[in-house]
Scaffold this active site. Sequence first.
Site, PDB file in Angstrom:
ATOM      1  N   ASP A   8     -13.678   9.108   9.255  1.00  0.00           N
ATOM      2  CA  ASP A   8     -12.449   8.346   9.051  1.00  0.00           C
ATOM      3  C   ASP A   8     -11.626   8.232  10.333  1.00  0.00           C
ATOM      4  OD1 ASP A   8     -12.189   7.132   6.490  1.00  0.00           O
ATOM      5  OD2 ASP A   8     -12.078   9.109   5.577  1.00  0.00           O
ATOM      6  N   HIS A  63     -13.509  -1.793   1.334  1.00  0.00           N
ATOM      7  CA  HIS A  63     -13.797  -1.968   2.762  1.00  0.00           C
ATOM      8  C   HIS A  63     -15.201  -2.530   2.963  1.00  0.00           C
ATOM      9  CE1 HIS A  63     -10.675   1.424   3.808  1.00  0.00           C
ATOM     10  NE2 HIS A  63     -10.170   0.444   3.089  1.00  0.00           N
ATOM     11  N   TYR A 121      -7.474  14.828   4.319  1.00  0.00           N
ATOM     12  CA  TYR A 121      -8.316  16.005   4.631  1.00  0.00           C
ATOM     13  C   TYR A 121      -7.446  17.148   5.167  1.00  0.00           C
ATOM     14  CZ  TYR A 121     -11.630  12.201   4.301  1.00  0.00           C
ATOM     15  OH  TYR A 121     -12.318  11.100   3.866  1.00  0.00           O
ATOM     16  N   GLU A 169      -7.514   4.128   6.482  1.00  0.00           N
ATOM     17  CA  GLU A 169      -8.329   5.189   7.100  1.00  0.00           C
ATOM     18  C   GLU A 169      -7.439   6.326   7.601  1.00  0.00           C
ATOM     19  OE1 GLU A 169     -11.069   4.799   6.192  1.00  0.00           O
ATOM     20  OE2 GLU A 169     -11.868   2.791   6.525  1.00  0.00           O
ATOM     21  N   GLU A 225     -19.153   3.261   5.982  1.00  0.00           N
ATOM     22  CA  GLU A 225     -18.258   3.235   4.818  1.00  0.00           C
ATOM     23  C   GLU A 225     -19.012   3.193   3.492  1.00  0.00           C
ATOM     24  OE1 GLU A 225     -14.251   1.348   5.791  1.00  0.00           O
ATOM     25  OE2 GLU A 225     -15.663  -0.221   6.349  1.00  0.00           O
TER      26      GLU A 225
HETATM   27 ZN    ZN Z   1     -13.072   2.573   5.060  1.00  0.00          ZN
HETATM   28 ZN    ZN Z   2     -11.969   5.988   4.881  1.00  0.00          ZN
END
Ligand code: ZN
Ligand code: ZN
Length: 344
Positions: free
Chosen positions: A88, A222, A125, A118, A185
């Site tokens: 990401d 995406h 995280y 993103e 992705e």
């Molecule tokens: Zn993405």
């Molecule tokens: Zn992502």
Amino acid sequence: MTKITKRKLYDITAPNRSTGIVNGKSSNVLNWDDVAYAWAYPTYKNMLANFWIPEEINMSHDIKQWQTLSEDEKFAFKRIIGLLAFLDSIQSDFSHQVAEYLTDSSLSALMTILAFQEVVHNQSYSYVLSSLVPKKEQEEIFEYWKHDEILRERNEFIAKGYEEFAQHKTSETFRNAIVYDVILEGLNFYSGFAFFYNMARNNKMKATSDMINYINRDEQIHVTLFAQIYKELLAERPELNTEEHRRWATETFREAAELEIKWSRYVIGDRFDDIDPQDLEDYIKFIANKRSKQLGLEKPFEGYDRNPLKWITIYENPNYGKQDFFEGKSRQYAKAFDNGFDEL
Ligand code: ZN
Ligand code: ZN
């Protein structure tokens, strides 16, 4: 090789409705009611409807449960978050670069939202790890990508593909970068997703897997967005749609799937009773076939037309968890709007 040039900040001589994905003419003014690609506005609406932020996910139950997980579960959990954090991160920058070269203001707007999402994924995280592990350990997890050999091998495959485009902006590197994008992705996340959904299936770490589901939902849009851009690009510039490219793209999906399988053996393998390693490999091949098909390419793996992880579909469903999440949120938005624009 055809060089592509950045979109101008504004251009009085160009129409608002652009004349092409790359190297087209665009005034750069965005009027959603006058755009070149009919699918752009519905995509925009879908992306906005998905809006979420990590803080709205309550981690308290996961925090208690974390202590009870097995070492194998913790190992996979941390490695997978380490991988996703890397993917990401580079994805934010890559999509930002793509946005600069799209000569269509509506597509560049979509790419800007994608890049923003993103960044939110990345924040999630940090959010999860800061809830579960000491700060030092969190920092180590964000370093895995530099030192873990298997992680590096698979990341470098993607990073090299992106780097080609980052260094040389041509129609060809742009076209190829989209293939790498759909791999990143649309394929590279998927054994990780499977691990988290399997945890949820066993009533473990459900807040984290809700968050993974929101990420998954964004990533599906995406992939669709990049697949649309790819198809439009090849339609506008048929000279890019060569037999050689098509063969290369299918082969690239095959290699990416092999690396994903190697990775899945390493982080998941046969350590979890209810994830059959063979099923997981077949699932990765199935996803690789699915993504190739979305780009209109030959499948890399003959057969593998059915999802062998039947149970996963409920978790991959874009509406999974959506209701609770948005119900909880809508009131806050109503309140924010009540403040009005002229209140300081
Ligand atoms: Zn993405
Ligand atoms: Zn992502």
